[in-house]
Design a protein around this motif. Structure first.
Motif, short mmCIF file in Angstrom:
data_model
loop_
_atom_site.label_atom_id
_atom_site.label_comp_id
_atom_site.label_asym_id
_atom_site.label_seq_id
_atom_site.Cartn_x
_atom_site.Cartn_y
_atom_site.Cartn_z
N GLN A 1 0.84 -1.19 0.00
CA GLN A 1 0.00 0.00 0.00
C GLN A 1 0.88 1.25 0.00
N ILE A 2 0.59 2.16 -0.90
CA ILE A 2 1.31 3.43 -0.94
C ILE A 2 0.30 4.58 -1.00
N LYS A 3 0.79 5.78 -0.76
CA LYS A 3 -0.04 6.98 -0.86
C LYS A 3 0.21 7.65 -2.21
N LEU A 4 -0.87 8.09 -2.83
CA LEU A 4 -0.77 8.79 -4.11
C LEU A 4 -1.45 10.15 -3.99
N PRO A 5 -0.82 11.21 -4.50
CA PRO A 5 -1.40 12.55 -4.36
C PRO A 5 -2.51 12.78 -5.38
N ILE A 6 -3.54 13.51 -4.96
CA ILE A 6 -4.67 13.77 -5.86
C ILE A 6 -4.88 15.26 -6.10
N ASN A 7 -4.00 16.11 -5.58
CA ASN A 7 -4.16 17.55 -5.76
C ASN A 7 -4.16 17.98 -7.21
N ASN A 8 -3.40 17.26 -8.05
CA ASN A 8 -3.27 17.66 -9.45
C ASN A 8 -4.27 16.97 -10.37
N LEU A 9 -5.23 16.26 -9.80
CA LEU A 9 -6.25 15.57 -10.60
C LEU A 9 -7.51 16.40 -10.71
N THR A 10 -8.24 16.23 -11.79
CA THR A 10 -9.55 16.86 -11.92
C THR A 10 -10.54 16.12 -11.01
N PRO A 11 -11.67 16.75 -10.67
CA PRO A 11 -12.67 16.07 -9.84
C PRO A 11 -13.11 14.73 -10.41
N LYS A 12 -13.24 14.62 -11.73
CA LYS A 12 -13.65 13.35 -12.33
C LYS A 12 -12.54 12.30 -12.23
N GLU A 13 -11.28 12.74 -12.33
CA GLU A 13 -10.17 11.80 -12.18
C GLU A 13 -10.11 11.26 -10.75
N VAL A 14 -10.43 12.12 -9.77
CA VAL A 14 -10.49 11.66 -8.39
C VAL A 14 -11.59 10.62 -8.24
N LEU A 15 -12.76 10.88 -8.85
CA LEU A 15 -13.85 9.90 -8.81
C LEU A 15 -13.41 8.57 -9.41
N TYR A 16 -12.71 8.64 -10.52
CA TYR A 16 -12.26 7.43 -11.21
C TYR A 16 -11.38 6.58 -10.30
N HIS A 17 -10.54 7.23 -9.50
CA HIS A 17 -9.59 6.49 -8.66
C HIS A 17 -10.18 6.11 -7.30
N THR A 18 -11.32 6.68 -6.92
CA THR A 18 -11.86 6.41 -5.58
C THR A 18 -13.21 5.70 -5.62
N ILE A 19 -13.80 5.51 -6.79
CA ILE A 19 -15.12 4.89 -6.87
C ILE A 19 -15.07 3.45 -6.36
N SER A 20 -16.08 3.06 -5.62
CA SER A 20 -16.16 1.68 -5.13
C SER A 20 -16.77 0.77 -6.20
N ASN A 21 -16.59 -0.52 -6.05
CA ASN A 21 -17.18 -1.48 -6.98
C ASN A 21 -18.70 -1.36 -7.01
N ARG A 22 -19.28 -1.12 -5.85
CA ARG A 22 -20.74 -0.99 -5.76
C ARG A 22 -21.22 0.24 -6.54
N GLU A 23 -20.51 1.36 -6.41
CA GLU A 23 -20.91 2.57 -7.12
C GLU A 23 -20.73 2.40 -8.63
N PHE A 24 -19.66 1.74 -9.03
CA PHE A 24 -19.46 1.50 -10.46
C PHE A 24 -20.59 0.64 -11.03
N GLU A 25 -20.97 -0.39 -10.30
CA GLU A 25 -22.08 -1.24 -10.74
C GLU A 25 -23.37 -0.43 -10.85
N LEU A 26 -23.62 0.43 -9.88
CA LEU A 26 -24.83 1.25 -9.89
C LEU A 26 -24.83 2.22 -11.07
N LEU A 27 -23.68 2.81 -11.38
CA LEU A 27 -23.58 3.72 -12.52
C LEU A 27 -23.89 2.98 -13.82
#
Length: 307
Positions: A171-197
């Motif tokens: 496990q490592i830490k990755l910075p998200i300050n330089n990502l767009t809001p949608k890119e943050v969603l892409y990297h943090t979405i759960s499997n359940r949310e992806f299925e619902l979408l």
């Protein structure tokens, strides 16, 4: 002659006494046993104790694909020497720093404080927002730095890495300050949310062209990052009186492959609607007067997309 023999005898005795004094100060090797705690990973332990992951694996007979778990006791292959002895008191040293002083009893277990290695910081990481990421097969620091719009040097300092080596499952830490809001969603979405979408896309647009299905997914994400809607996918989709598949039960249908592909495309940032937060079908929608008060951005297939 007698005097010469006496001098020779004194010299031999001196050598014998010096040798005895030398052997009277033993140097012990102390084996460090570490109990794995929640959140520990081999890469973090290797850096903490100034050893390599391979050295830990070799000392504990760990296979390449074998993971550690909470409660495991690991041998840390570091030598703690006791070069001095003074009335049963021994000073413990690492390779660089003095740790503490203890009375030594053999075959006993001691808790010692391990001083964290102090490195000169090259970057100001204060205020940096991060997410926890588990290394997958094929990952490397170059690609991760590129994907998260940062540098390898920042990733190494953020995770206290001495080299570019990362291991599967760490496990490592990755910075998200330089990502767009949608890119943050892409990297943090759960499997359940992806299925619902994907289910919402399938329920609303399974008869539409592929770009129209991506557009419906983009509307959901535009709402999540917008100011006037809930800030997560589940609450946006289940917001009362917003989407017909929720009302008529089609949200429970299993999506096809195209719906999943459209969901991934929308999460990667594709937006054929140019930022729309609403859509409707002019042939089937009720209360069309309200939709006509919105600014039309584009029509794709049977859906009109608005802001």
């Amino acid at each position: 002659m007698i005097k010469s023999k006496f001098i020779l005898f004194i010299c031999l005795m001196s050598v014998f006494i010096i040798a005895q004094v030398s052997f009277a100060t033993p140097i012990f090797q102390i084996q460090l046993i570490y109990t794995v705690e929640q959140g520990d990973a081999l890469i973090n332990l290797a850096h903490k104790f100034d050893v390599t992951i391979d050295q830990i694996r070799e000392a504990n007979d760990l296979k390449e694909n074998e993971f550690i778990k909470v409660g495991d006791k690991l041998i840390i292959p570091q030598n703690y020497e006791i070069p001095e002895q003074t009335q049963d008191k021994f000073s413990f040293y690492t390779k660089r720093d003095e740790l503490s002083e203890y009375k030594l009893d053999l075959n006993q277990e001691y808790k010692v404080k391990i001083e964290k290695k102090k490195n000169k910081k090259r970057f100001d990481l204060s205020g940096l927002k991060t997410l926890n990421y588990y290394i997958k097969r094929g990952d490397n620091l170059y690609d991760l730095a590129k994907e998260f719009n940062t540098s390898i040097s920042v990733l190494k300092e953020l995770n206290d890495l001495d080299n570019n080596m990362i291991r599967l499952g760490d496990q490592i830490k990755l910075p998200i300050n330089n990502l767009t809001p949608k890119e943050v969603l892409y990297h943090t979405i759960s499997n359940r949310e992806f299925e619902l979408l994907a289910r919402l896309i399938y329920g609303e647009a399974r008869g539409e062209p592929y770009v129209g299905q991506v557009a419906v997914g983009a509307v959901i994400l535009n709402r999540v990052i917008g100011s006037y809607f809930p800030n997560n996918i589940t609450d946006v989709i289940y917001q009362p009186r917003q989407f017909s598949p929720v009302a008529n039960g089609q949200i429970n249908l299993r999506p096809n492959r195209t719906a999943y592909q459209a969901a991934r495309a929308a999460l990667r940032g594709e937006d054929p609607t140019r930022g729309a937060q609403y859509f409707y079908n002019p042939r089937t929608a009720k209360h069309q007067w309200w939709f006509k008060t919105r600014k039309v951005l584009v029509q794709i297939g049977n859906h009109v997309f608005m802001k």
